[in-house]
Scaffold this active site. Structure first.
Site, PDB file in Angstrom:
ATOM      1  N   GLU A 307     119.045  25.512  28.580  1.00  0.00           N
ATOM      2  CA  GLU A 307     119.424  24.215  29.109  1.00  0.00           C
ATOM      3  C   GLU A 307     118.405  23.726  30.135  1.00  0.00           C
ATOM      4  O   GLU A 307     118.087  22.535  30.207  1.00  0.00           O
ATOM      5  CB  GLU A 307     120.826  24.308  29.725  1.00  0.00           C
ATOM      6  N   GLU A 310     115.488  22.579  28.242  1.00  0.00           N
ATOM      7  CA  GLU A 310     115.803  21.286  27.630  1.00  0.00           C
ATOM      8  C   GLU A 310     115.667  20.153  28.643  1.00  0.00           C
ATOM      9  O   GLU A 310     115.096  19.101  28.367  1.00  0.00           O
ATOM     10  CB  GLU A 310     117.231  21.316  27.057  1.00  0.00           C
ATOM     11  N   CYS A 334     128.850  23.345  28.444  1.00  0.00           N
ATOM     12  CA  CYS A 334     129.489  24.656  28.261  1.00  0.00           C
ATOM     13  C   CYS A 334     130.991  24.604  28.364  1.00  0.00           C
ATOM     14  O   CYS A 334     131.662  25.588  28.103  1.00  0.00           O
ATOM     15  CB  CYS A 334     128.907  25.703  29.196  1.00  0.00           C
ATOM     16  N   SER A 354     123.731  18.029  26.716  1.00  0.00           N
ATOM     17  CA  SER A 354     122.779  19.065  26.325  1.00  0.00           C
ATOM     18  C   SER A 354     123.181  19.577  24.943  1.00  0.00           C
ATOM     19  O   SER A 354     124.365  19.669  24.629  1.00  0.00           O
ATOM     20  CB  SER A 354     122.840  20.208  27.336  1.00  0.00           C
ATOM     21  N   LYS A 393     138.493  27.167  24.428  1.00  0.00           N
ATOM     22  CA  LYS A 393     137.569  28.055  23.721  1.00  0.00           C
ATOM     23  C   LYS A 393     138.129  28.473  22.365  1.00  0.00           C
ATOM     24  O   LYS A 393     137.386  28.834  21.458  1.00  0.00           O
ATOM     25  CB  LYS A 393     137.303  29.320  24.557  1.00  0.00           C
ATOM     26  N   GLU A 396     137.159  25.741  20.247  1.00  0.00           N
ATOM     27  CA  GLU A 396     135.704  25.730  20.084  1.00  0.00           C
ATOM     28  C   GLU A 396     135.255  26.722  19.021  1.00  0.00           C
ATOM     29  O   GLU A 396     134.443  26.399  18.156  1.00  0.00           O
ATOM     30  CB  GLU A 396     135.031  26.050  21.418  1.00  0.00           C
ATOM     31  N   GLU A 401     131.236  23.783  12.763  1.00  0.00           N
ATOM     32  CA  GLU A 401     129.791  23.945  12.909  1.00  0.00           C
ATOM     33  C   GLU A 401     129.409  25.263  13.580  1.00  0.00           C
ATOM     34  O   GLU A 401     128.230  25.612  13.643  1.00  0.00           O
ATOM     35  CB  GLU A 401     129.177  22.758  13.656  1.00  0.00           C
ATOM     36  N   CYS A 551     135.958  26.938  35.664  1.00  0.00           N
ATOM     37  CA  CYS A 551     136.614  27.915  34.780  1.00  0.00           C
ATOM     38  C   CYS A 551     137.646  28.784  35.486  1.00  0.00           C
ATOM     39  O   CYS A 551     138.612  29.217  34.876  1.00  0.00           O
ATOM     40  CB  CYS A 551     135.568  28.812  34.144  1.00  0.00           C
TER      41      CYS A 551
END
Ligand SMILES: Cc1cc2nc3c(=O)[nH]c(=O)nc-3n(C[C@H](O)[C@H](O)[C@H](O)COP(=O)(O)O)c2cc1C
Ligand code: SF4
Lengths: 624, 157, 390
Positions: A307, A310, A334, A354, A393, A396, A401, A551
């Site tokens: 990241e 990037e 994230c 990102s 999560k 996710e 994908e 988190c």
């Protein structure tokens, strides 16, 4: 800075404004008499707060520290001299001398009646309920010595259980209509999936047209679960399937553990908040039967490398090459709740995100490729479990994908609560265990990856690395602690000046690297609205976490939650970071190793793009 | 629902939002107008209204389900609302109810297949001195007898 | 249908000059006059109107609102309908006077959906008033600007409760708010707001027209003036009557020619049910308080059937937010069903009555606080008929 939008909270639920003329105004003291004891309190304090300060216990149900006031369960009523009816102590502001009784006969009777009513409508039995032992309704029943159903007990379901979502399961037959989830979803998170619908006895908390949660714009943050007093909301628990995998000798079951569950899992074993249990947890996981225990912080470090690179690439393209199609600021990606939020609410702004996968998904992809190769294990025999503080999560890892390894990269997302349950089921009392480390080839990670758990952590970790890449020196903060990143302010903004840059980064010389941090999607919305208005032109990097506190306050964390508890958990993480030798992602030897051995074309290179980066879906707000 | 119809509805809601303002206070007036014009507030309409007022669809749904005069299903052109509260009840609401049910061949809560009539109960409509009473859309009929009621219903047919 | 009897207040002379008279006074003087008259709210709760207006007048804010509560949903009440229909001018002037008294610029009439047929008439009337310079800018050249809007309800009894009404106006579900803060401080859109009943505004106009002293001579001590009562049920002449406070139930019954009455429900579904032995009790804020509803039941009526009808009403009309009211009313209704089936034990009945008392104490708004009234009063006053001999 960003202007606060007028709060959506109904006027009646906002804090009372005491006008100056009224008896001295805010800040002055009033004397009240509670249970014949004279007590001085600040003008405007609610009766409940005043009682708390003075160790007088009042039962509550719809009240929650994080949320606006509702005053609707009525269990907290008290008697005020001279008033015909009882008053809800959670909403009653003290502005003059009152004589209050908190457990007079009327009060006790009324509370007991309310409790009996709620119990009569509460479907099911306590011993077949996952909140057994941690249910506020159950505790109240115990507190009041309820030993029977005075007004009968509902024996048939009125609603069906909604199991459509990967993340959140709703069982409205357990609902007491405290509206905490509604206030969480609409006010705290501004997602607006749940609301009270219908009226009278038919009142139900429901989604738009009572559609399955999977079909509405739920972002899976699970904050509603954390605030539900009963078992009406819970996470979708995969532990049965995980047991099956563990018991299957052909399966190689590995688990990665995120930083936040370690800082909170002790609470599930009765410890106060703020005890880090990293090493004990590792032992417990091995005892349970996981073949390998990995540290998600490793991929957190990897995320920083990717990241950060990037970001620098974006800056370079924009500033040096003048490429205006490059979007800045760059947003972190994230937090899967945040990702789904932006996909729904700001689908035209996905290019700002990102492209990095979250650490969980990076790890999954690496385990079924790099790790499988190095250890000669067939990827189809590997089962990857992710211990996360997070309910999103679970969604996710089920995104279509997320199959870069050719397999489902992460098989199961497991929350802190569910993990604790598995540990207990295995007959282990976690605090008793001796500690052990993480398994290679990923080993122990840096403190930078660790602090991902608290809001601002990703930013701090990224700055430790980016600054050093650009200048060759450590960030100019004492002990590497970038204080502007810390704290719990909803939206924070700060900058670091880049000076003495290395030749390659000359174009950044003297540039103020401006960054922002927001946690909770209500705050994310403020940031996004500012972006839409074009006010964030000179910001470079923005960290967003869907959950309040980051988190550590995730939707998979132990219940209850409160600002105090989240603060303690964050402290536990920061303390652990402080004690580590390795505190910068780019110095992690395992990271260096993987770039040498596997991701050989470096951060943001071809291989990493295939395995560690992703794309997003324009979901929009329309509910089909 | 046809695409063109959807679009028409969007335009209509946009106009209403301009008329009443794009704030939450405009919600009920907008819902009332849509209800009046279309006889119900569709799922799509609720989402569009939410969009224009910058609130969540579920909040609109919460409001629509709260108020007795807002409906989510297509209603008949004429909504017959019979008062069921005590004064009308004692004055003979039951006989009126059966008479209408037989005449229209539907039960309370239902709509005739030709979408002409919907039959509902309402709570006290403030005609207690002249009961039994009913509303057909916004028109009030009082001092009903089964015979008189049938005549009234017929006049709408 | 106009008011049935020769009225005491409403038709005496002309009240047309009330507004003009009011605008020549200072706002404080109007409030003082209303206080002196001892006017209490006619919507049911009986809060002193002058005090309410004084609080709103002294609240500091850049905007204030007047709300006229025309949601008249209490079963058996229809006097506001008659007022709006027949005495429109008086009501509108009363609202304007209220606005002037608290220095508001805007008023909203919250008209219940069931009275939608009055909407156009009222709108036309307001337009006329604007043309006559009795509404709008610089009313009657006094420098006072004020206008009135009409907003319709959508069929929810609880929206008659003032804070639920405000929620509804703000586009929310009609769920009552926490109090304090009260509407006079934090009302519509957070601004100081007075919410008053239609009849209260009309009475205020009359007080300004005839003076506080004149008003205090009618009625009895602490309940001054007259009350409009809507009488329905078993009598020969149902309708709206204007009676002085202090009138006994017996006298009322005579007036409407109800010969066979065995029970009178005073105050609508949420009021008290009075047996014959108590017919000498008086309509007043201290004894039998009512927003206007009087329902008469004769000897042939089944009291349990009546109670069931009331309880069904509350189960449906409760807003459903607070637990005592949402579940409590359901339990009371189930209790009625048990009694009907002859399955309710004496112990359980007492438990339900105790529950009713808790609901009266602990519910969030007036609905839940008063919905057990019919249950408790019918089962105590008619225990023999309803329970013991069943
Ligand atoms: C459930 C409920 C329904 C009410 N309905 C009405 C109503 O229809 N009309 C009315 O004027 N007041 C109604 N009230 C009383 C109002 O809350 C409020 O007290 C009144 O509008 C104040 O006006 P007043 O002081 O002029 O009476 C209701 C109260 C409750 C609890
Ligand atoms: S008492 Fe009834 S109507 Fe009033 S707030 Fe509670 S549930 Fe709603």
């Amino acid at each position: 800075m960003i202007k606060d939008k007028l709060s959506r909270t109904p006027v009646s639920q906002q804090p009372l404004v005491v006008h100056k003329e009224e008896q001295g105004g805010i800040g002055s003291l009033v004397e009240v008499e509670i249970n014949n004891r004279k007590i001085q309190v600040q003008m405007g304090t609610t009766i409940l707060e005043a009682c708390k300060e003075n160790n007088i216990h009042i039962p509550t149900l719809c009240y929650h520290e994080d949320l606006c006031l509702a005053g609707l369960c009525r269990i907290c009523v008290v008697e005020i001299e001279g008033m015909r009816t009882l008053q809800a102590s959670c909403t009653y502001p003290i502005t003059n001398k009152l004589k209050i009784q908190t457990s007079s006969e009327k009060v006790r009777k009324a509370r007991r009646h309310i409790l009996d009513l709620l119990l009569s409508e509460h479907y099911g039995e306590c011993y077949v309920c996952h909140r057994n032992g941690n249910c506020e309704l159950q505790s109240l029943a115990k507190e009041y010595g309820v030993d029977g159903f005075k007004f009968g007990h509902i024996t048939e379901r009125r609603h069906s259980v909604d199991r459509s979502s990967y993340s959140v399961i709703r069982d409205m037959d357990k609902c007491v209509l405290c509206k905490r989830c509604v206030r969480t979803c609409i006010d705290l998170q501004e997602v607006g999936v749940l609301e009270a619908t219908h009226r009278g006895y038919d009142t139900t908390i429901s989604t738009f047209y009572d559609k399955p949660l999977a079909d509405v714009i739920c972002i899976n943050c699970g904050q509603c679960i954390n605030r539900c007093p009963t078992a009406a909301l819970k996470a979708n628990d995969p532990s049965d399937e995980i047991w099956v995998a563990i018991d299957d000798p052909k399966k190689h079951v590995v688990i990665q553990t995120a930083p936040s569950p370690r800082a909170s899992i002790g609470e599930e074993f009765g410890l106060p908040a703020g005890h880090s249990m990293t090493k004990q947890l590792n032992t417990a996981l091995r005892w349970i039967g996981f073949d390998k225990v990995f540290d998600t912080n490793f991929t957190a470090d990897l995320t920083i490398m990717e990241e950060g690179t990037e970001l620098l690439n974006r800056l370079k393209k924009k500033i040096v090459e003048g490429d205006n199609s490059i979007k800045l600021p760059q947003f972190t990606s994230c937090s899967p709740g945040w990702v789904k939020y932006i996909e729904h609410f700001y689908p035209d702004y996905l290019d700002y995100l990102s492209s990095c996968k979250s650490p969980q998904q990076m790890f999954g992809a690496l385990i079924k490729t790099f790790y499988a190769q190095e250890n000669n294990i067939a990827p189809e025999d590997i089962v990857t479990v992710a211990l996360m503080p997070c309910s999103a999560k679970k969604f996710e890892c089920n995104r279509p994908e997320m199959h870069s390894s050719g397999f489902k990269d992460v098989d199961y997302g497991l929350t802190t609560r569910e993990m604790a349950q598995m540990i207990k089921e295995a007959g282990i009392y976690l605090p008793d265990l001796d500690g052990s480390g993480f398994d290679d080839p990923f080993g122990d990670a840096s403190g930078a990856g660790l602090i991902f758990g608290a809001t601002g952590g990703v930013m701090e970790a990224a700055l430790r690395t980016v600054y050093e890449i650009v200048t060759g020196r450590e960030v100019p903060f004492e002990n590497l602690e970038i204080t502007p990143c810390r704290g719990f302010e909803g939206v924070r903004q700060a900058s670091v000046k880049l000076e003495g840059t290395l030749p390659e980064w000359n174009f950044l010389e003297g540039v103020d690297l401006n960054f922002m941090i927001a946690h909770g999607t209500a705050n994310a919305k403020k940031v996004m609205e500012a972006l839409v208005r074009g006010e964030l032109e000179n910001i470079h990097f923005i960290e967003i976490m869907a959950c309040p506190g980051g988190c550590i306050g995730g939707g998979g964390q132990p219940i209850p939650t409160s600002p105090e508890i989240r603060k303690k958990r964050a402290e536990a993480i920061y303390n652990e970071d402080r004690g580590l030798e390795l505190r910068k992602s780019h110095n992690n030897p395992h990271i260096k190793y993987i770039y040498e051995k596997f991701l050989i074309d470096g951060p943001c290179g071809h291989i990493s793009h295939k395995l560690l980066h992703t794309h997003y879906v324009k979901r929009g707000k329309f509910i089909a | 629902m046809l695409v063109s119809e959807k679009h028409g509805l969007t335009l209509e809601i946009e106009k209403l939002a301009e008329k009443y303002g794009r704030t939450r206070e405009a919600l009920l007036p907008i819902l009332q107008e849509i209800q009046m014009k279309h006889g119900y507030i569709s799922e799509f309409a609720q989402q569009e209204i939410a969009n224009f007022l910058d609130i969540h669809p579920v909040e609109v749904y919460g409001v629509v389900t709260f108020y007795a005069f807002l409906s989510r299903k297509p209603q008949g052109r004429y909504i017959v609302k019979l008062c069921q509260t005590i004064a009308c009840d004692l004055a003979g609401k039951e006989a009126i109810a059966r008479a209408i049910e037989r005449e229209l061949n539907i039960k309370f809560g239902e709509t005739t297949p030709d979408m002409k009539f919907t039959l509902e109960y309402i709570n006290c409509m403030g005609m207690c001195d002249q009961g039994p009473a009913l509303l057909i859309n916004d028109d009030v009929y009082t001092h009903l007898t089964p015979h008189k009621t049938i005549e009234i219903i017929k006049s709408y047919k | 249908m106009p008011i049935m009897n020769d009225t005491i207040q409403f038709n005496v002379g002309e009240h047309r000059l009330a507004l003009e008279k009011a605008l020549k006074l200072a706002p404080q003087d109007i409030v003082m006059e209303i206080r002196e008259a001892g006017l209490k709210g006619r919507g049911g709760a009986g809060f002193p109107t002058g005090t309410k207006w004084l609080m709103a007048l002294s609240a500091i804010a850049d905007k204030k609102f007047v709300i006229c509560n025309a949601d008249e949903g209490e079963p058996g009440t229809f006097k506001d309908r008659v007022l709006l229909d027949e005495y429109t001018n008086l009501v509108i002037d009363g609202i304007t006077i209220g606005g002037y008294a608290i220095q508001a610029a805007e008023a909203i009439i919250y008209l219940r959906a069931e009275y939608k047929y009055l909407h156009h008439k009222l709108e036309r009337f307001l337009e006329e008033k604007r043309e006559n310079n009795q509404l709008g800018n610089n009313i009657l050249n006094s420098g006072f600007n004020f206008d009135i809007k009409i907003r319709l309800g959508s069929g929810a009894y609880v929206c008659g409760e003032e804070t639920a009404l405000i929620e509804s106006l703000e586009g929310h579900r009609g769920e009552a708010r926490n109090r304090p803060p009260f509407p006079v401080n934090t009302g519509f859109m957070g601004y100081p707001t007075i919410v008053n009943n239609v009849e209260t505004f009309a009475s205020a106009a009359i007080i300004i027209s005839k003076g506080a002293e004149w008003f205090r001579e009618i009625g009895i001590s602490k309940s001054y003036g007259t009350k409009l009562v809507s009488i329905s049920g078993d009598c020969k002449k149902p309708g709206v009557y204007e009676v002085p406070f202090g009138i006994s139930i017996n006298d009322l019954l005579k007036m409407v020619q109800a010969d066979e009455a065995k029970a009178v429900q005073v105050g609508g579904a949420s009021g008290q049910c009075i047996p014959e032995s108590q017919f000498d009790r008086k309509i007043s804020f201290e004894d039998l308080s009512t927003g206007g509803s009087v329902m008469i039941f004769n000897k042939s009526r089944d009291m349990l059937h009546i109670l069931r009808n009331f309880m069904e009403f509350f189960v449906e009309e409760s807003c459903g937010q607070c637990s005592p009211c949402r579940i409590g009313n359901k339990k009371l209704l189930e209790g009625v069903e048990l009694i009907e089936q002859g399955k309710c034990s004496y112990t359980y009945l007492n438990e339900l009555i105790e529950l009713g008392k808790s609901m009266q104490l602990a519910s969030k708004c007036g609905l839940g606080q008063s919905s057990p009234n019919p249950f408790i009063s019918i089962l105590t006053n008619f225990e023999n008929e309803v329970f013991s001999t069943r």
